[in-house]
Design an enzyme around this catalytic site. Structure first.
Site: not given
Length: 396
Positions: A209, A214
């Protein structure tokens, strides 16, 4: 579209601006005994009324005390904390709000919101008070909601960038610097996965990430509801930063592709949910375009031992030119009809940026005296040429 709040009402029989919110429980111990839903509902009414009064010149919140105490009690920590968060200032709560109890009634005196001298470049308090800006940005691997002060700085930056872009577009070609544009999406390692049509269950992605990536994993049959609620925050955060990729079906700690089980989700339906949620997100332009959020959704088949297990859903979001909101900002005022209404996105930005004609040209300043009775309304005066201005100042 403005929304009227019927749960709290202005009392038209009073000479001052008085909002009646009904019964409210006061006292820390009394409030601890309440069910969470009732406590939150009472807090919601008080905070909305305070926001509306702060933005409307000040006034009084009238409540009937629901508790049976026959002596004065404190407001309650959760109410005080909610009001502090509303004010978003280093000022103490008493700088804006004072409370008085008389018998079975409680009166919360709210002073007018004051932002200080407005300046295009200086960092001042926002021109209006808000419960939420509904503006999100990426910060490393996190999504953060901008508080009203951060939102004001962000909007000023976007406005300056839009003006700079507009000047470049209007310049002759010879005056525009020769810039080599690079496709940021293709340089992102997530782009290779986005191009895939299938992937193995348990595959470990070769990137973590980041500000532009995400990972989310929903192991439940309520995937669509989770996505519907959370997608506006993530998409607006990417759009307001530098763009990025939202992976739905990846464990964030191990970077492992788990997918959404085919028994729990219909990919076409999920894509419609994503598209519907994004289409409802408000945008505000400082530039000359009317573009919406630019994004692309990709459904990747996830196989487990050569059998279709489920789906990995990836949403690629492009950077937005101006400002994307997850929903309309949450801020309330009392209008000329003595109705308590929420501001829509356009009105909220105009007031935050001091572009509303009534704010920018009509009112020069707000006179506030700490010695006046709490229920007295503040006084506005308009810009007038000399000698009338001198006469006004002398009389005041």
């Amino acid at each position: 579209m403005q929304t009227k709040d019927d749960s709290i009402v202005v009392d038209p029989s009073q000479p001052d601006l008085v909002i009646n919110v009904g019964k409210v429980t006061f006292g820390e111990e009394n409030r601890k005994k309440l069910q969470k839903n009732q406590r939150d509902q009472e807090k919601k009414k008080v905070v909305r009324a305070a926001c509306a009064l702060l933005n409307s010149g000040g006034g009084v919140i009238h409540t009937e005390m629901a508790n049976e105490d026959d002596h004065p009690v404190e407001m309650g920590q959760d109410l005080e904390q909610a009001l502090r968060e509303l004010i978003q200032s280093s000022d103490v709560l008493q700088a804006f709000i004072e409370c008085l109890q008389q018998g079975r009634h409680s009166y919360i005196y709210v002073k007018s919101w004051s932002s200080g001298p407005p300046s295009e470049d200086s960092c001042t308090k926002p021109r209006i008070c808000s419960l939420s800006s509904s503006l999100y940005r990426r910060s490393s691997t996190s999504v953060i909601r901008l508080d009203p002060r951060q939102a004001l700085d962000f909007l000023k930056t976007q406005k300056r960038n839009a003006k700079h872009t507009l000047r470049n577009e209007e310049s002759p070609p010879s005056e525009i610097p020769n810039i080599i544009h690079q496709n940021v999406s293709e340089s992102n390692p997530a782009f290779q996965v986005f191009q895939s049509n299938k992937i193995e269950h348990g595959h470990i992605l070769p990137f973590p990430e980041s500000q532009s990536v995400e990972f989310k994993q929903y192991s439940t049959k309520c995937i669509q509801e989770y996505v519907r609620r959370k997608i506006p925050e993530y998409i607006s955060a990417f759009a307001n930063t530098e763009g990025g990729y939202l992976f739905i079906g990846v464990d964030d700690k191990r970077k492992t592709v788990l997918g959404c089980a085919k028994e729990d989700v219909d990919p076409d339906s999920l894509q419609r949910v994503i598209a519907g949620a994004i289409s409802k997100m408000p945008v505000f332009h400082f530039c000359s375009t009317d573009a919406r959020v630019s994004y692309e959704t990709k459904v990747i088949d996830v196989f487990k031992k050569e059998n279709l297990y489920g789906y990995l859903v990836v949403v690629k979001v492009e950077p937005f030119c101006c400002a994307v909101f997850s929903e309309a900002p949450i801020s309330w005022i009392v209008n000329q009809k003595q109705e308590i209404i929420s501001l829509n996105t356009k009105e909220w930005v105009a007031k935050m940026m001091d572009t509303d004609p009534d704010l920018a040209e009509g009112f020069k300043s707000l006179l506030i005296s700490s010695n006046i009775p709490p229920c007295c309304r503040p006084v506005y005066f308009r810009k007038v040429p000399e000698p009338k201005a001198s006469i006004q100042q002398h009389l005041f």
